[in-house]
Design an enzyme around this catalytic site. Structure first.
Site, PDB file in Angstrom:
ATOM      1  N   ASP A   1       0.990  -1.274  -0.170  1.00 43.48           N
ATOM      2  CA  ASP A   1      -0.019   0.183   0.029  1.00 43.48           C
ATOM      3  C   ASP A   1       1.082   1.172  -0.133  1.00 43.48           C
ATOM      4  O   ASP A   1       2.023   1.171   0.267  1.00 43.48           O
ATOM      5  CB  ASP A   1      -0.988   0.497   1.431  1.00 43.48           C
ATOM      6  N   SER A   2       0.271   2.148   0.018  1.00 44.07           N
ATOM      7  CA  SER A   2       1.129   3.711  -0.348  1.00 44.07           C
ATOM      8  C   SER A   2       1.936   3.788   1.005  1.00 44.07           C
ATOM      9  O   SER A   2       2.627   4.618   1.795  1.00 44.07           O
ATOM     10  CB  SER A   2       0.070   5.208  -0.792  1.00 44.07           C
TER      11      SER A   2
ATOM     12  N   TYR B   1      -0.646   8.181  -2.185  1.00 41.09           N
ATOM     13  CA  TYR B   1      -0.240   8.038  -3.625  1.00 41.09           C
ATOM     14  C   TYR B   1      -1.728   8.734  -4.038  1.00 41.09           C
ATOM     15  O   TYR B   1      -1.736   9.539  -5.327  1.00 41.09           O
ATOM     16  CB  TYR B   1      -0.545   6.403  -4.274  1.00 41.09           C
ATOM     17  N   GLY B   2      -2.641   8.932  -3.792  1.00 41.23           N
ATOM     18  CA  GLY B   2      -4.003   9.862  -4.132  1.00 41.23           C
ATOM     19  C   GLY B   2      -3.900  11.026  -4.919  1.00 41.23           C
ATOM     20  O   GLY B   2      -4.834  11.256  -5.547  1.00 41.23           O
TER      21      GLY B   2
ATOM     22  N   CYS C   1      -4.198  -1.228  -2.168  1.00 39.04           N
ATOM     23  CA  CYS C   1      -4.421   0.554  -2.247  1.00 39.04           C
ATOM     24  C   CYS C   1      -5.385   0.744  -3.442  1.00 39.04           C
ATOM     25  O   CYS C   1      -5.044  -0.146  -4.551  1.00 39.04           O
ATOM     26  CB  CYS C   1      -3.130   1.164  -2.363  1.00 39.04           C
ATOM     27  N   ASN C   2      -6.351   1.163  -2.791  1.00 38.23           N
ATOM     28  CA  ASN C   2      -7.238   1.159  -4.737  1.00 38.23           C
ATOM     29  C   ASN C   2      -6.398   2.400  -5.279  1.00 38.23           C
ATOM     30  O   ASN C   2      -6.697   2.161  -6.513  1.00 38.23           O
ATOM     31  CB  ASN C   2      -8.278   1.724  -4.061  1.00 38.23           C
TER      32      ASN C   2
ATOM     33  N   GLU D   1      -4.522   7.738   8.478  1.00 42.95           N
ATOM     34  CA  GLU D   1      -3.132   7.660   9.486  1.00 42.95           C
ATOM     35  C   GLU D   1      -2.784   8.068  10.435  1.00 42.95           C
ATOM     36  O   GLU D   1      -2.102   8.160  10.553  1.00 42.95           O
ATOM     37  CB  GLU D   1      -2.280   8.228   7.589  1.00 42.95           C
TER      38      GLU D   1
ATOM     39  N   CYS E   1     -11.215   3.265  -0.592  1.00 37.88           N
ATOM     40  CA  CYS E   1      -9.897   3.261  -0.532  1.00 37.88           C
ATOM     41  C   CYS E   1      -9.799   2.367   1.390  1.00 37.88           C
ATOM     42  O   CYS E   1     -10.420   1.949   2.606  1.00 37.88           O
ATOM     43  CB  CYS E   1      -9.696   4.771   0.440  1.00 37.88           C
ATOM     44  N   THR E   2      -8.334   1.403   1.408  1.00 38.81           N
ATOM     45  CA  THR E   2      -8.185  -0.026   2.304  1.00 38.81           C
ATOM     46  C   THR E   2      -7.977   1.250   3.742  1.00 38.81           C
ATOM     47  O   THR E   2      -7.563   0.373   4.559  1.00 38.81           O
ATOM     48  CB  THR E   2      -7.036  -0.419   1.717  1.00 38.81           C
ATOM     49  N   HIS E   3      -7.567   2.599   4.171  1.00 37.00           N
ATOM     50  CA  HIS E   3      -8.013   3.413   5.177  1.00 37.00           C
ATOM     51  C   HIS E   3      -9.421   3.122   5.605  1.00 37.00           C
ATOM     52  O   HIS E   3      -9.825   3.090   6.458  1.00 37.00           O
ATOM     53  CB  HIS E   3      -7.622   4.233   4.817  1.00 37.00           C
TER      54      HIS E   3
HETATM   55  N1  DGL Z   1      -4.962   3.561   0.514  1.00 37.20           N
HETATM   56  C1  DGL Z   1      -5.134   4.351  -0.549  1.00 37.20           C
HETATM   57  C2  DGL Z   1      -5.906   4.087  -1.138  1.00 37.20           C
HETATM   58  O1  DGL Z   1      -6.293   2.740  -0.764  1.00 37.20           O
HETATM   59  C3  DGL Z   1      -5.350   5.745  -0.253  1.00 37.20           C
HETATM   60  C4  DGL Z   1      -4.042   6.365   0.522  1.00 37.20           C
HETATM   61  C5  DGL Z   1      -3.175   7.337  -0.474  1.00 37.20           C
HETATM   62  O2  DGL Z   1      -3.904   8.294  -1.100  1.00 37.20           O
HETATM   63  O3  DGL Z   1      -1.662   7.505  -0.362  1.00 37.20           O
HETATM   64  O4  DGL Z   1      -6.648   4.748  -2.542  1.00 37.20           O
END
Ligand code: DGL
Length: 266
Positions: free
Chosen positions: A10-11, A42-43, A73-74, A153, A185-187
């Site tokens: 994931d990011s 990453y978003g 990570c999406n 986070e 989003c995995t968060h």
């Molecule tokens: N975990 C990332 C996702 O599922 C989101 C966090 C990010 O933007 O890095 O998209």
């Protein structure tokens, strides 16, 4: 080979929600988790950058003899899945989007579905495209909610400030009359209850963790690569270590964990 670890990345530490669910369901499996905290979030990055980062991580996990790689990570799943599959052809690669989309195939109660996620995920339009390929009757609407991942986070969830930010985003006309919402989003599993309350428990909230776990379990069986080890292990790596990440990581994984810093770009 069967007892080799599964690579997950994931990011940051959001993908630990997937790692935790996998650990519970597949206790014999070992995992190497890589959180690219150096390049988080990453978003907000360009597709080109997300592809480059993701490909380097996938190659690193492969060099650690991972028998399968999960893009937890999406944002990376939306943008980099195809590139990873093109460059790594001898290891199964899984994203967190296709199993969720497939689960909507035979759904006839869902008329209008909302998707919330990062800018990269929402701009890619991947959910709308994929859902409408399998079920044209579902109206898909998307909303970017970029502050939510960094907020979580940093440990802000289940409190007044997080509820107020979530409410601010979700009180949006785009989401009017949805009867389901994908947490893309995995968060977001960490704020599922807050979201559920905001919708007075009236809509179906799709948290991908269970769907992904079930899918991975079936895939390992299908490919005949299930581990039989009684000595499974978990190795957590981040590209940039801070104590605050380690603290937040424990929330996500529901136990105290140690993060090792390996900067694969050095
Ligand atoms: N975990 C990332 C996702 O599922 C989101 C966090 C990010 O933007 O890095 O998209």
């Amino acid at each position: 080979m069967c007892n080799n670890p599964i690579g997950i990345f994931d990011s940051g530490i959001g993908g630990l929600t997937i790692a935790y669910a996998l650990k519970k369901t597949l206790p014999n499996e070992s995992f190497i988790y890589f959180g690219d905290t150096k390049h988080l979030p990453y978003g907000e990055k360009s597709d080109k950058a997300i592809k480059q980062y993701s490909l380097s991580i996938a190659r690193f996990l492969k060099s650690k003899n991972c028998k399968a790689i999960i893009i937890a990570c999406n944002s990376a799943s939306s943008v980099a899945y195809k590139a990873i599959k093109t460059h790594i052809t001898d290891t199964p690669i899984y994203n967190v989007i296709d199993p969720v989309v497939d689960s909507l195939n035979d759904q006839d109660q869902i008329k209008k579905i909302g998707v919330i996620g990062t800018k990269a995920t929402i701009n890619s339009n991947v959910y709308e495209k994929k859902i409408n390929q399998i079920n044209k009757l579902i109206n898909v609407v998307s909303l970017e909610t970029p502050l939510l991942a960094p907020m979580i986070e940093e440990g802000f969830f289940n409190q007044e400030i997080s509820t107020s930010i979530i409410k601010n985003y979700l009180d949006n006309k785009t989401l009017d009359s949805i009867n389901a919402l994908i947490l893309a989003c995995t968060h977001y599993p960490l704020i599922k209850e807050e979201i559920n309350k905001l919708f007075n428990s009236k809509i179906h909230i799709i948290d991908s963790t269970e769907i992904i776990t079930k899918h991975i379990k079936e895939e390992l069986k299908k490919l005949n690569i299930k581990s039989s080890s009684n000595n499974s292990y978990y190795h957590f790596i981040v590209s940039n270590f801070t104590e605050s990440f380690e603290k937040s990581a424990s929330f996500f994984f529901k136990e105290n964990i140690k993060l090792e810093e390996i900067d694969i770009w050095k």
